[in-house]
Design a protein around this motif. Structure first.
Motif, PDB file in Angstrom:
ATOM      1  N   CYS A 217      -7.526 -36.022  35.254  1.00 21.22           N
ATOM      2  CA  CYS A 217      -6.498 -36.795  34.540  1.00 21.22           C
ATOM      3  C   CYS A 217      -6.635 -36.515  33.050  1.00 21.22           C
ATOM      4  O   CYS A 217      -7.666 -36.013  32.592  1.00 21.22           O
ATOM      5  CB  CYS A 217      -6.647 -38.286  34.818  1.00 21.22           C
ATOM      6  SG  CYS A 217      -8.236 -38.976  34.302  1.00 21.22           S
ATOM      7  N   GLY A 218      -5.572 -36.829  32.297  1.00 19.27           N
ATOM      8  CA  GLY A 218      -5.671 -36.482  30.893  1.00 19.27           C
ATOM      9  C   GLY A 218      -4.576 -37.001  29.998  1.00 19.27           C
ATOM     10  O   GLY A 218      -3.815 -37.906  30.340  1.00 19.27           O
ATOM     11  N   LYS A 219      -4.525 -36.378  28.820  1.00 15.02           N
ATOM     12  CA  LYS A 219      -3.611 -36.781  27.758  1.00 15.02           C
ATOM     13  C   LYS A 219      -2.149 -36.593  28.153  1.00 15.02           C
ATOM     14  O   LYS A 219      -1.258 -37.226  27.588  1.00 15.02           O
ATOM     15  CB  LYS A 219      -3.886 -35.945  26.503  1.00 15.02           C
ATOM     16  CG  LYS A 219      -5.154 -36.327  25.776  1.00 15.02           C
ATOM     17  CD  LYS A 219      -4.893 -37.396  24.747  1.00 15.02           C
ATOM     18  CE  LYS A 219      -6.074 -37.544  23.801  1.00 15.02           C
ATOM     19  NZ  LYS A 219      -5.861 -38.640  22.841  1.00 15.02           N
ATOM     20  N   ASP A 220      -1.894 -35.694  29.119  1.00 13.41           N
ATOM     21  CA  ASP A 220      -0.508 -35.420  29.500  1.00 13.41           C
ATOM     22  C   ASP A 220       0.059 -36.467  30.469  1.00 13.41           C
ATOM     23  O   ASP A 220       1.125 -36.284  31.037  1.00 13.41           O
ATOM     24  CB  ASP A 220      -0.368 -34.011  30.093  1.00 13.41           C
ATOM     25  CG  ASP A 220      -1.201 -33.812  31.362  1.00 13.41           C
ATOM     26  OD1 ASP A 220      -1.812 -34.789  31.835  1.00 13.41           O
ATOM     27  OD2 ASP A 220      -1.230 -32.674  31.872  1.00 13.41           O
ATOM     28  N   ARG A 221      -0.685 -37.564  30.663  1.00 14.35           N
ATOM     29  CA  ARG A 221      -0.246 -38.721  31.466  1.00 14.35           C
ATOM     30  C   ARG A 221      -0.205 -38.443  32.958  1.00 14.35           C
ATOM     31  O   ARG A 221       0.376 -39.216  33.718  1.00 14.35           O
ATOM     32  CB  ARG A 221       1.131 -39.221  30.988  1.00 14.35           C
ATOM     33  CG  ARG A 221       1.206 -39.517  29.512  1.00 14.35           C
ATOM     34  CD  ARG A 221       2.601 -39.948  29.085  1.00 14.35           C
ATOM     35  NE  ARG A 221       2.658 -40.149  27.639  1.00 14.35           N
ATOM     36  CZ  ARG A 221       3.730 -40.580  26.992  1.00 14.35           C
ATOM     37  NH1 ARG A 221       4.838 -40.849  27.663  1.00 14.35           N
ATOM     38  NH2 ARG A 221       3.701 -40.753  25.685  1.00 14.35           N
ATOM     39  N   THR A 222      -0.805 -37.340  33.383  1.00  9.99           N
ATOM     40  CA  THR A 222      -0.776 -37.006  34.809  1.00  9.99           C
ATOM     41  C   THR A 222      -2.166 -37.076  35.432  1.00  9.99           C
ATOM     42  O   THR A 222      -3.187 -37.005  34.747  1.00  9.99           O
ATOM     43  CB  THR A 222      -0.234 -35.580  35.052  1.00  9.99           C
ATOM     44  OG1 THR A 222      -1.185 -34.614  34.584  1.00  9.99           O
ATOM     45  CG2 THR A 222       1.111 -35.379  34.379  1.00  9.99           C
ATOM     46  N   ILE A 223      -2.152 -37.206  36.764  1.00 13.71           N
ATOM     47  CA  ILE A 223      -3.340 -37.038  37.602  1.00 13.71           C
ATOM     48  C   ILE A 223      -3.063 -35.824  38.480  1.00 13.71           C
ATOM     49  O   ILE A 223      -1.945 -35.668  38.984  1.00 13.71           O
ATOM     50  CB  ILE A 223      -3.577 -38.280  38.484  1.00 13.71           C
ATOM     51  CG1 ILE A 223      -3.831 -39.505  37.611  1.00 13.71           C
ATOM     52  CG2 ILE A 223      -4.738 -38.057  39.450  1.00 13.71           C
ATOM     53  CD1 ILE A 223      -3.652 -40.809  38.366  1.00 13.71           C
ATOM     54  N   ARG A 224      -4.052 -34.976  38.658  1.00 13.63           N
ATOM     55  CA  ARG A 224      -3.857 -33.770  39.472  1.00 13.63           C
ATOM     56  C   ARG A 224      -4.924 -33.681  40.548  1.00 13.63           C
ATOM     57  O   ARG A 224      -6.091 -33.977  40.297  1.00 13.63           O
ATOM     58  CB  ARG A 224      -3.856 -32.520  38.586  1.00 13.63           C
ATOM     59  CG  ARG A 224      -2.623 -32.470  37.693  1.00 13.63           C
ATOM     60  CD  ARG A 224      -2.722 -31.424  36.593  1.00 13.63           C
ATOM     61  NE  ARG A 224      -1.638 -31.615  35.633  1.00 13.63           N
ATOM     62  CZ  ARG A 224      -0.497 -30.924  35.624  1.00 13.63           C
ATOM     63  NH1 ARG A 224      -0.288 -29.986  36.522  1.00 13.63           N
ATOM     64  NH2 ARG A 224       0.430 -31.168  34.726  1.00 13.63           N
ATOM     65  N   LEU A 225      -4.480 -33.284  41.738  1.00 15.86           N
ATOM     66  CA  LEU A 225      -5.370 -33.089  42.882  1.00 15.86           C
ATOM     67  C   LEU A 225      -5.556 -31.594  43.095  1.00 15.86           C
ATOM     68  O   LEU A 225      -4.582 -30.842  43.116  1.00 15.86           O
ATOM     69  CB  LEU A 225      -4.760 -33.743  44.128  1.00 15.86           C
ATOM     70  CG  LEU A 225      -5.511 -33.580  45.452  1.00 15.86           C
ATOM     71  CD1 LEU A 225      -6.849 -34.304  45.428  1.00 15.86           C
ATOM     72  CD2 LEU A 225      -4.645 -34.095  46.613  1.00 15.86           C
ATOM     73  N   TRP A 226      -6.832 -31.163  43.260  1.00 12.40           N
ATOM     74  CA  TRP A 226      -7.148 -29.746  43.368  1.00 12.40           C
ATOM     75  C   TRP A 226      -8.079 -29.474  44.551  1.00 12.40           C
ATOM     76  O   TRP A 226      -8.836 -30.353  44.955  1.00 12.40           O
ATOM     77  CB  TRP A 226      -7.899 -29.247  42.126  1.00 12.40           C
ATOM     78  CG  TRP A 226      -7.361 -29.632  40.801  1.00 12.40           C
ATOM     79  CD1 TRP A 226      -7.517 -30.828  40.149  1.00 12.40           C
ATOM     80  CD2 TRP A 226      -6.583 -28.801  39.909  1.00 12.40           C
ATOM     81  NE1 TRP A 226      -6.903 -30.799  38.921  1.00 12.40           N
ATOM     82  CE2 TRP A 226      -6.327 -29.573  38.744  1.00 12.40           C
ATOM     83  CE3 TRP A 226      -6.113 -27.486  39.985  1.00 12.40           C
ATOM     84  CZ2 TRP A 226      -5.592 -29.056  37.664  1.00 12.40           C
ATOM     85  CZ3 TRP A 226      -5.392 -26.984  38.912  1.00 12.40           C
ATOM     86  CH2 TRP A 226      -5.130 -27.768  37.772  1.00 12.40           C
ATOM     87  N   ASN A 227      -8.021 -28.240  45.036  1.00  7.60           N
ATOM     88  CA  ASN A 227      -9.127 -27.697  45.813  1.00  7.60           C
ATOM     89  C   ASN A 227      -9.914 -26.836  44.835  1.00  7.60           C
ATOM     90  O   ASN A 227      -9.518 -25.702  44.541  1.00  7.60           O
ATOM     91  CB  ASN A 227      -8.636 -26.847  46.988  1.00  7.60           C
ATOM     92  CG  ASN A 227      -9.777 -26.264  47.810  1.00  7.60           C
ATOM     93  OD1 ASN A 227     -10.828 -25.922  47.274  1.00  7.60           O
ATOM     94  ND2 ASN A 227      -9.576 -26.146  49.107  1.00  7.60           N
ATOM     95  N   PRO A 228     -11.039 -27.347  44.307  1.00  9.33           N
ATOM     96  CA  PRO A 228     -11.738 -26.625  43.245  1.00  9.33           C
ATOM     97  C   PRO A 228     -12.439 -25.369  43.745  1.00  9.33           C
ATOM     98  O   PRO A 228     -12.653 -24.429  42.976  1.00  9.33           O
ATOM     99  CB  PRO A 228     -12.756 -27.653  42.741  1.00  9.33           C
ATOM    100  CG  PRO A 228     -13.014 -28.543  43.915  1.00  9.33           C
ATOM    101  CD  PRO A 228     -11.717 -28.613  44.658  1.00  9.33           C
TER     102      PRO A 228
END
Length: 263
Positions: free
Chosen positions: A36-47
């Motif tokens: 999550c971050g400054k761009d107001r989003t949450i992102r889901l990943w397969n790292p």
């Protein structure tokens, strides 16, 4: 685990956030991670494969922290809009919003609460006022430990016996959870003006944390010596998260990337 077995080799770089990444966390089984971050989003990943799976948008300001439930079905996030969001992972829908308010718990602090941990019976919180406070949810009892320096992040050891607190005097402090006794201090990194994560590795053998100069540090839990440090990012390392089972770690940075580290 020796220093040679610590995850210091870059395996993947996850790109997609616009601006600083403020937190990155593995899920319960370590197969996925959230950021999550400054761009107001949450992102889901397969790292492990470097794949972006889904983006969650609803926060009105920056998203400062994110966690996933043990069964991987829900996400909880908090941000600069002073709201806590409870999400459904598969649909991306916000199930509930909890608006920030002055509760009895928070009223005992003299300044911002920066970090919280939850166990089955206790809420543990760290504050800029220099305290780590433990609230027994069942009987309402409160314990307070004054560290003398602003606390910007706390985490629990895997055995649940210790609290690790990151303070703005560039020192991590390990406390006995039941007595509040200061067990050890860890130094060498820079932490003066940013909220930086700190954790114990999954074996509780090492302490790890980010630094404002772009480095990630590993300390020996017992003698507090720096066993490894490496340049992980071009800018401040805001977040680190250790894999629940494997020698694998992710780090996040003001430089906008999440990096995956393996042995």
């Amino acid at each position: 685990m020796s220093a040679d077995e610590l995850p210091t080799k870059e395996a993947n770089v996850l790109r997609g956030h616009e601006g600083a990444v403020l937190a990155a966390r593995f899920n319960a089984d370590g197969n996925y991670c959230l950021s999550c971050g400054k761009d107001r989003t949450i992102r889901l990943w397969n790292p492990h494969r470097g794949i972006h799976i889904k983006t969650y948008k609803s926060h009105g300001r920056e998203v400062r922290d994110v966690h996933v439930t043990q069964d991987n079905s829900k996400i909880i996030s908090c941000g600069g809009d002073r709201q806590i969001f409870y999400w459904d992972v598969s649909t991306g829908r916000v199930i509930r919003k909890f608006r920030g308010h002055d509760s009895e718990i928070i009223d005992t602090f003299q300044d911002s609460v920066m970090s919280v941990c939850l166990t089955s019976s206790q809420l543990i919180a760290g504050s800029v006022d220099g305290t780590v406070r433990t609230f027994d949810i069942r009987i309402g009892r409160e314990l307070s430990d004054y560290l003398g320096q602003p606390v910007n992040c706390i985490s629990l050891s895997n055995d649940g016996n210790c609290v690790l607190a990151s303070c703005l005097d560039s020192t991590l402090r390990l406390l006995d959870r039941s007595t509040g006794e200061l067990l050890q201090e860890y130094k060498g990194h820079v932490c003066k003006s940013y909220k930086l994560d700190c954790f114990l590795t999954n074996s509780d053998a090492h302490v790890t944390g980010g630094s404002e100069d772009g480095y990630v540090f590993f300390w020996d839990l017992v003698d507090a010596s720096v066993v490894s440090r490496f340049r992980a990012h071009a800018s401040v390392v805001t977040s680190v998260s250790y894999h629940p089972k494997d020698n694998c770690m992710i780090s996040a940075s003001v430089d906008g990337t999440i990096r995956v580290w393996k042995t």
